[in-house]
Design a protein around this motif. Structure first.
Motif, short mmCIF file in Angstrom:
data_model
loop_
_atom_site.label_atom_id
_atom_site.label_comp_id
_atom_site.label_asym_id
_atom_site.label_seq_id
_atom_site.Cartn_x
_atom_site.Cartn_y
_atom_site.Cartn_z
N UNK A 236 0.84 -1.20 0.00
CA UNK A 236 0.00 0.00 0.00
C UNK A 236 0.87 1.24 0.00
N UNK A 237 0.44 2.25 -0.77
CA UNK A 237 1.15 3.52 -0.87
C UNK A 237 0.22 4.64 -0.44
N UNK A 238 0.66 5.47 0.50
CA UNK A 238 -0.17 6.58 0.94
C UNK A 238 0.67 7.69 1.53
N UNK B 266 4.51 8.12 1.25
CA UNK B 266 5.05 9.13 0.35
C UNK B 266 5.23 10.42 1.13
N UNK B 267 6.44 10.91 1.19
CA UNK B 267 6.75 12.13 1.93
C UNK B 267 7.51 13.05 1.00
N UNK C 103 9.63 4.91 3.84
CA UNK C 103 9.33 6.21 3.23
C UNK C 103 9.91 6.28 1.82
N UNK C 104 9.19 7.01 0.95
CA UNK C 104 9.71 7.38 -0.37
C UNK C 104 9.35 8.84 -0.59
N UNK C 105 10.12 9.53 -1.42
CA UNK C 105 9.75 10.91 -1.71
C UNK C 105 9.20 11.09 -3.13
#
Length: 240
Positions: free
Chosen positions: A193-195, A215-216, A228-230
Motif C-alpha cells: 500500500x502507498x499513501x 510518500x513524503x 518512506x519514499x519521496x
C-alpha cells in the motif's frame, strides 16, 4: 515496524491512496474556499480558512456509512461535507449565502479540473502495469473520486477503486484493506500500500498486515527511513 511478510510472498498488487498520493488540489484549499466565499458575500483570509479546514477535517468522523443503501450514499456524502464546511466557517459571523456557496464548492471539487495528478503518476502506473501487477485505489473519499480519476485519464489503470463512503469502512480500519485483498484473492503479504498519511495509510495498512510505503514529498534531505519514499517512482525499488 512493518508486518512480517512470509519468505515465499511475492508482491502481486499495489494499492494507492488518492488525495496527497496520486492527486492534489489544483488550487490551494484556503484560496478556493476564500474565493468562492467572497463571491457569496463572505470575506475570510485564505490562510485562516485552510487552518480551520485542517482542524475540522482531522476531527471529522469517518467518511463511511455502514449499512447505507446505494441510493442513500450520495446524499449522505453531501451531508457529511456540508456539516464539515459549516464547521469551518463557525468562527466567523453568520454566512447568509452559505447554502449557495456550498453548492458551488461541492460541485467544484467533484470536477477533474479541480485536481492535478502528481507528475510521476502516469509513468509509475504504466511501469507497474507492465510488470503485471494488480493496481487499486483505497481512499477515504466519496463517490466523486471515480469521476475525478476518470476525468484525469487514470481510472482505467486500476482494477477497482475502493471509496470509504461507498464500501462502509474508512482507513485506518483494516476492513477496507481486507475488502481489497478478498476481491483479488490475495494474502496481506502479497500487497503493498502507498499513501501519505501516517494515521490512515501507515497505521491502516499495518492493521491489515499489509506492507506499506509512506510518500513524503516534503521530506528534509537526509537518510530515508525504510518505509518512506519521496516519489512514486521509488516504489519500483521496493518490489520483490
Amino acid at each position: 515496524m512493518q508486518p512480517e511478510i512470509p519468505s515465499n510472498a511475492r508482491t502481486k498488487a499495489v494499492f494507492f491512496d488518492a488525495a496527497g498520493t496520486l492527486i492534489k488540489p489544483a488550487r490551494r484549499v484556503g484560496e478556493s474556499y476564500a474565493a468562492m466565499a467572497a463571491k457569496h458575500g463572505k470575506a475570510v483570509a485564505p490562510a485562516a480558512l485552510f487552518e480551520r479546514f485542517r482542524i475540522c477535517f482531522d476531527g471529522a468522523p469517518p467518511l463511511a456509512f455502514p449499512g447505507a443503501a446505494t441510493a442513500e450514499i450520495e446524499p449522505l456524502e453531501r451531508q457529511w461535507w456540508k456539516r464539515l464546511v459549516a464547521q469551518v466557517f463557525e468562527p466567523w459571523d453568520e454566512f447568509a449565502e452559505f447554502d449557495d456557496f456550498f453548492d458551488e464548492l461541492f460541485a467544484y471539487y467533484g470536477r477533474a479540473d479541480a485536481w492535478l495528478l502528481y507528475p510521476e503518476v502516469v509513468e509509475t502506473l504504466a511501469a507497474l502495469k507492465q510488470r503485471g501487477l494488480i493496481l487499486a485505489v483505497i481512499s477515504n473519499f466519496d463517490s466523486r473520486l471515480i469521476r475525478i480519476l476518470d476525468g484525469l485519464n487514470v481510472a482505467a489503470s486500476f482494477e477497482h477503486i475502493f471509496v470509504s463512503s461507498v464500501v462502509g469502512y474508512a482507513k485506518p480500519q483494516a476492513r477496507i484493506f481486507d475488502l481489497a485483498l478478498t476481491r483479488f484473492g490475495l494474502t496481506p503479504g502479497q500487497a503493498l500500500h502507498i499513501g501519505d498519511s501516517e494515521a490512515n495509510d501507515l497505521q491502516g495498512a499495518r492493521n491489515a498486515g499489509v506492507r506499506v510505503l509512506l510518500v513524503d514529498r516534503g521530506r528534509a534531505a537526509g537518510a530515508v527511513p525504510p518505509d518512506r519514499v519521496d516519489s512514486l517512482r521509488q516504489i519500483l525499488d521496493h518490489l520483490d
